[in-house]
Motif scaffolding. Structure first.
Motif, short mmCIF file in Angstrom:
data_model
loop_
_atom_site.label_atom_id
_atom_site.label_comp_id
_atom_site.label_asym_id
_atom_site.label_seq_id
_atom_site.Cartn_x
_atom_site.Cartn_y
_atom_site.Cartn_z
N MET A 1 0.85 -1.19 0.00
CA MET A 1 0.00 0.00 0.00
C MET A 1 0.89 1.24 0.00
O MET A 1 1.87 1.31 0.73
N VAL A 2 0.52 2.23 -0.85
CA VAL A 2 1.30 3.46 -0.96
C VAL A 2 1.06 4.33 0.27
O VAL A 2 -0.08 4.52 0.69
N GLY A 3 2.13 4.89 0.83
CA GLY A 3 2.00 5.80 1.98
C GLY A 3 1.62 5.08 3.23
O GLY A 3 0.53 5.23 3.76
N THR A 4 2.52 4.21 3.73
CA THR A 4 2.19 3.41 4.90
C THR A 4 2.76 3.98 6.19
O THR A 4 2.33 3.58 7.27
N THR A 5 3.76 4.85 6.10
CA THR A 5 4.28 5.46 7.33
C THR A 5 3.40 6.65 7.70
O THR A 5 2.65 7.18 6.88
N PHE A 6 3.54 7.07 8.97
CA PHE A 6 2.74 8.22 9.42
C PHE A 6 3.04 9.46 8.59
O PHE A 6 2.12 10.19 8.19
N GLU A 7 4.33 9.71 8.34
CA GLU A 7 4.71 10.89 7.57
C GLU A 7 4.17 10.84 6.14
O GLU A 7 3.72 11.85 5.60
N GLU A 8 4.21 9.65 5.53
CA GLU A 8 3.70 9.52 4.15
C GLU A 8 2.19 9.74 4.10
O GLU A 8 1.66 10.39 3.19
N ILE A 9 1.49 9.18 5.09
CA ILE A 9 0.04 9.35 5.14
C ILE A 9 -0.31 10.82 5.38
O ILE A 9 -1.21 11.38 4.74
N ALA A 10 0.40 11.45 6.31
CA ALA A 10 0.15 12.86 6.60
C ALA A 10 0.41 13.72 5.37
O ALA A 10 -0.37 14.65 5.07
N ALA A 11 1.48 13.44 4.66
CA ALA A 11 1.79 14.22 3.46
C ALA A 11 0.69 14.08 2.42
O ALA A 11 0.30 15.06 1.77
N GLY A 12 0.16 12.87 2.26
CA GLY A 12 -0.93 12.67 1.31
C GLY A 12 -2.19 13.41 1.71
O GLY A 12 -2.85 14.03 0.87
N LEU A 13 -2.53 13.38 3.00
CA LEU A 13 -3.72 14.07 3.48
C LEU A 13 -3.55 15.59 3.38
O LEU A 13 -4.49 16.31 3.02
N TYR A 14 -2.36 16.08 3.70
CA TYR A 14 -2.14 17.52 3.73
C TYR A 14 -1.99 18.15 2.34
O TYR A 14 -1.94 19.38 2.23
N SER A 15 -1.91 17.33 1.32
CA SER A 15 -1.88 17.87 -0.05
C SER A 15 -3.14 17.49 -0.83
O SER A 15 -3.26 17.82 -2.01
N GLY A 16 -4.07 16.80 -0.16
CA GLY A 16 -5.34 16.45 -0.81
C GLY A 16 -6.30 17.62 -0.77
O GLY A 16 -5.99 18.69 -0.23
N ARG A 17 -7.50 17.41 -1.30
CA ARG A 17 -8.48 18.50 -1.34
C ARG A 17 -8.85 18.90 0.09
O ARG A 17 -9.20 18.07 0.92
N PRO A 18 -8.77 20.21 0.38
CA PRO A 18 -9.08 20.66 1.75
C PRO A 18 -10.48 20.29 2.21
O PRO A 18 -10.69 19.94 3.38
N ASP A 19 -11.46 20.36 1.28
CA ASP A 19 -12.84 20.07 1.69
C ASP A 19 -13.08 18.58 1.93
O ASP A 19 -14.12 18.18 2.48
N ALA A 20 -12.11 17.75 1.52
CA ALA A 20 -12.26 16.31 1.73
C ALA A 20 -11.33 15.81 2.83
O ALA A 20 -11.18 14.60 3.02
N PHE A 21 -10.68 16.73 3.56
CA PHE A 21 -9.67 16.32 4.53
C PHE A 21 -10.26 15.41 5.62
O PHE A 21 -9.69 14.36 5.94
N VAL A 22 -11.36 15.81 6.20
CA VAL A 22 -11.92 15.05 7.33
C VAL A 22 -12.29 13.64 6.91
O VAL A 22 -11.95 12.66 7.59
N SER A 23 -12.97 13.53 5.78
CA SER A 23 -13.38 12.20 5.33
C SER A 23 -12.16 11.36 4.92
O SER A 23 -12.11 10.15 5.17
N SER A 24 -11.20 11.99 4.28
CA SER A 24 -9.99 11.26 3.87
C SER A 24 -9.20 10.81 5.09
O SER A 24 -8.64 9.71 5.12
N ARG A 25 -9.14 11.65 6.12
CA ARG A 25 -8.43 11.30 7.35
C ARG A 25 -9.08 10.07 8.01
O ARG A 25 -8.39 9.14 8.45
N LYS A 26 -10.40 10.07 8.04
CA LYS A 26 -11.12 8.96 8.65
C LYS A 26 -10.89 7.67 7.86
O LYS A 26 -10.68 6.59 8.45
#
Length: 280
Positions: free
Chosen positions: A1-26
């Motif tokens: 799975m792509v982005g398995t470390t905490f930093e990789e996951i955080a980087a993906g969430l923090y560059s995703g669509r802002p309005d989808a952050f909460v749902s993507s985080r969950k």
């Protein structure tokens, strides 16, 4: 799975669509193990300015990396610069900051996000902070900012604004002492070369001027030498003529005396002849 470390996951969430952050985080928290999930759910939603910086850091990593490396070299060099050079450096740094912030804003706009003037100002402030502070540079380059940075931010402020660790960037921002010494030596050598080149240019300019003056003086000397030779020849001829005239003067004086006596005798004889006639 792509982005398995905490930093990789955080980087993906923090560059995703802002309005989808909460749902993507969950959704991402549901995909990881029970130990990592709470950390992901605790991630703060990034501000729009932070999101713009994150997108730029991840999609234009090369461009940002070159700018941050240049900023690091300038920080190391600025202690050796004079006031004029520092002022020029400040202008160039501000121009580069604005250019990068504008590029980041355009990249965010291409993703459909509205970037206001205040947001762009916060982006520019974050990049400016990265130019002045190695820790801020590491935070910006991580692509995991939760909020914008300020140039006056403390180490604690910077640490609090980043999700996860950035050890490789923080260590890279502080070169070893021998590397700093080598860079300092290179700068000294470059300044010595620049000074020598300046001195050479000045010396060559003076040499050209001196050669022109020397050539002009030699030409003038040749003209005057020829003129003196002509005058000396005229003087020699005049002296010869003077000697000849002085030799002829005694004879001319004698001739003059004899002629004067003859003329006087003739005048007397004429006078006597006239008187004799008158007596008849």
């Amino acid at each position: 799975m792509v982005g398995t470390t905490f930093e990789e996951i955080a980087a993906g969430l923090y560059s995703g669509r802002p309005d989808a952050f909460v749902s993507s985080r969950k959704a991402r928290a549901a995909e990881v193990d029970a130990e990592l999930a709470p950390r992901i759910l605790a991630l703060r939603k990034p501000s729009i300015a932070a999101w713009v910086v994150n997108v730029f850091a991840q999609e234009r990593a090369g461009q940002l990396g070159e700018a941050l490396e240049l900023a690091r070299e300038l920080r190391e060099a600025q202690d050796d610069l004079d006031a004029s050079a520092l002022a020029k450096l400040g202008r160039e740094r501000r121009a580069l900051t604005r250019k990068l912030a504008q590029a980041a804003g355009e990249l965010a706009a291409a993703r459909g996000e509205r970037v206001t003037a205040s947001t762009l100002e916060a982006v520019e402030q974050s990049i400016s902070a990265a130019f002045y502070d190695p820790a801020a540079a590491a935070a910006v380059a991580s692509g995991r900012l939760s909020r914008a940075l300020d140039p006056s931010a403390t180490p604690s402020d910077i640490r609090d604004a980043v999700a996860g660790d950035v050890p490789e960037l923080i260590s890279a921002s502080a070169p070893p002492a021998d590397e700093l010494q080598a860079r300092r030596a290179r700068r000294e050598a470059e300044r010595a070369i620049a000074s020598a080149e300046k001195e050479q240019t000045s010396a060559e300019r003076e040499l050209t001027q001196r050669e022109a003056a020397w050539t002009e003086l030699r030409a003038r000397r040749d003209v005057l030498t020829e003129h003196v030779s002509e005058l000396e020849a005229q003087l020699a001829r005049a002296r010869t003529d003077l000697v000849e005239v002085e030799r002829e003067i005694p004879e001319a004086e004698r001739g003059h005396t004899d002629a004067a006596a003859r003329a006087g005798a003739a005048a007397d004889a004429l006078d006597r002849a006239r008187k004799a006639k008158d007596a008849l």
